[in-house]
Enzyme design. Structure first.
Site, PDB file in Angstrom:
ATOM      1  N   GLY A  94       0.819  -1.213   0.000  1.00 25.75           N
ATOM      2  CA  GLY A  94       0.000   0.000   0.000  1.00 25.75           C
ATOM      3  C   GLY A  94       0.855   1.267   0.000  1.00 25.75           C
ATOM      4  CB  ILE A  95       0.524   4.429  -1.969  1.00 24.21           C
ATOM      5  CG1 ILE A  95       0.742   3.840  -3.369  1.00 24.21           C
ATOM      6  CG2 ILE A  95       1.080   5.849  -1.894  1.00 24.21           C
ATOM      7  CD1 ILE A  95       2.195   3.805  -3.807  1.00 24.21           C
ATOM      8  CG  ASP A  96      -2.019   3.177   3.165  1.00 27.36           C
ATOM      9  OD1 ASP A  96      -1.424   2.255   2.570  1.00 27.36           O
ATOM     10  OD2 ASP A  96      -3.087   2.990   3.786  1.00 27.36           O
ATOM     11  NE  ARG A  97       1.475  -2.072   5.302  1.00 28.19           N
ATOM     12  CZ  ARG A  97       1.744  -3.373   5.223  1.00 28.19           C
ATOM     13  NH1 ARG A  97       1.200  -4.110   4.265  1.00 28.19           N
ATOM     14  NH2 ARG A  97       2.564  -3.944   6.091  1.00 28.19           N
TER      15      ARG A  97
END
Ligand SMILES: Nc1ncnc2c1ncn2[C@@H]1O[C@H](COP(=O)(O)OP(=O)(O)OP(=O)(O)O)[C@@H](O)[C@H]1O
Ligand SMILES: CC(C)(CO)[C@@H](O)C(=O)NCCC(=O)O
Ligand SMILES: [K+]
Length: 244
Positions: A94-97
């Site tokens: 995930g990009i957020d991660r």
């Protein structure tokens, strides 16, 4: 000035930054992105760049529509990150991660970092002191736990978040609150214990929509910062400008 926008699975969060200082935070619904961003740009005409991190189902068009006013930058797997990614499936991370891991790497140099994001999902991300992203864990967030109990059983009601009074629930409602809230608190304390046992020189950051609610219930005292993702997004953008 830049606007950082975090499109989560449930809602959108944004912040205006003047260099490393946040000037104002916003939270809104996915449907309102274009409208709200236009309002923000009107209020802060000094904004020159928009940086977006998205894990939600939002098309890029809503941001690209603003391109005649400002420069729009999407953080992606191709962006420059300050860590070595050792995840076995880096393209599905995930990009957020990745943004959280980047923020932890840049803010806490030389330490073993664990970032816990308690949002729609709870994610755990580890970056070691040699700046290697190791991975972590994904589990359901508080709201998702309440909804799953209701949606996949015949008898359980849909409740909204309430602090359990005790770990022994003596009614359906208090048993659900204990299962959801205490269950997640025990889970987070468990991950923290594992991490502490493995590393001596470490930092643990707790963020996400449920961070403050959870922080006061954990056995471990840790640093809670609800805006860590947006701050990390700003840092990731500054880093990518200098390293792309
Ligand atoms: N107005 C709200 N709408 C939804 N969730 C809320 C709200 N206020 C607090 N929360 C809590 O925040 C949690 C969701 O966190 P957050 O807002 O970080 O999720 P998100 O927008 O989906 O982001 P992400 O996908 O990055 O986790 C829920 O479990 C809920 O308990
Ligand atoms: C786990 C979520 C949903 C948390 O927002 C997001 O980071 C995501 O869609 N991740 C992809 C799977 C992975 O990170 O391995
Ligand atoms: K999350």
């Amino acid at each position: 000035m830049i606007v950082a926008v975090d499109v989560g699975n449930t809602r959108v969060k944004a912040a205006v930054f003047e260099e490393n200082t946040s000037v104002e935070f916003f939270v809104f619904d996915t449907k309102e992105i274009q409208n709200q961003l236009q309002k923000i740009l009107k209020k802060y005409p000094e904004v020159t760049h928009l940086v977006v991190s998205s894990v939600g189902n939002v098309t890029q068009d809503v941001f690209l529509a603003l391109e005649n006013e400002i420069v729009v930058h999407f953080v992606s797997h191709k962006s420059a990150f300050p860590f070595v990614n050792t995840y076995a499936t880096p393209m599905t991370l995930g990009i957020d991660r990745m943004v959280l891991a980047a923020g932890a790497t840049l803010s806490f140099p030389g330490q073993n970092r664990l970032v816990i994001d308690a949002g729609t999902c709870v994610t755990y991300d580890c970056v070691d002191a040699d700046d290697r992203y190791l991975g972590g864990a994904i589990s359901p967030g508080i709201r998702l736990r309440y909804e799953a109990l209701h949606n996949y059983t015949a008898k359980l009601p849909l409740l909204s978040l309430e602090p359990p009074l005790d770990f022994v629930g003596n009614s359906t409602a208090s048993a659900i609150h204990s299962g959801v809230v205490n269950g997640l608190v025990y889970e987070i304390d468990g991950f923290i214990e594992e991490f502490k046992a493995k590393y001596s020189n470490f930092i643990i950051i707790l963020t996400g929509g449920d961070a403050l609610f959870l922080a006061m219930r954990l056995k471990n005292t840790i640093f809670a910062n609800s805006n860590f993702l947006l701050e990390s997004l700003n840092q990731t953008f500054q880093y990518s400008i200098h390293n792309d």
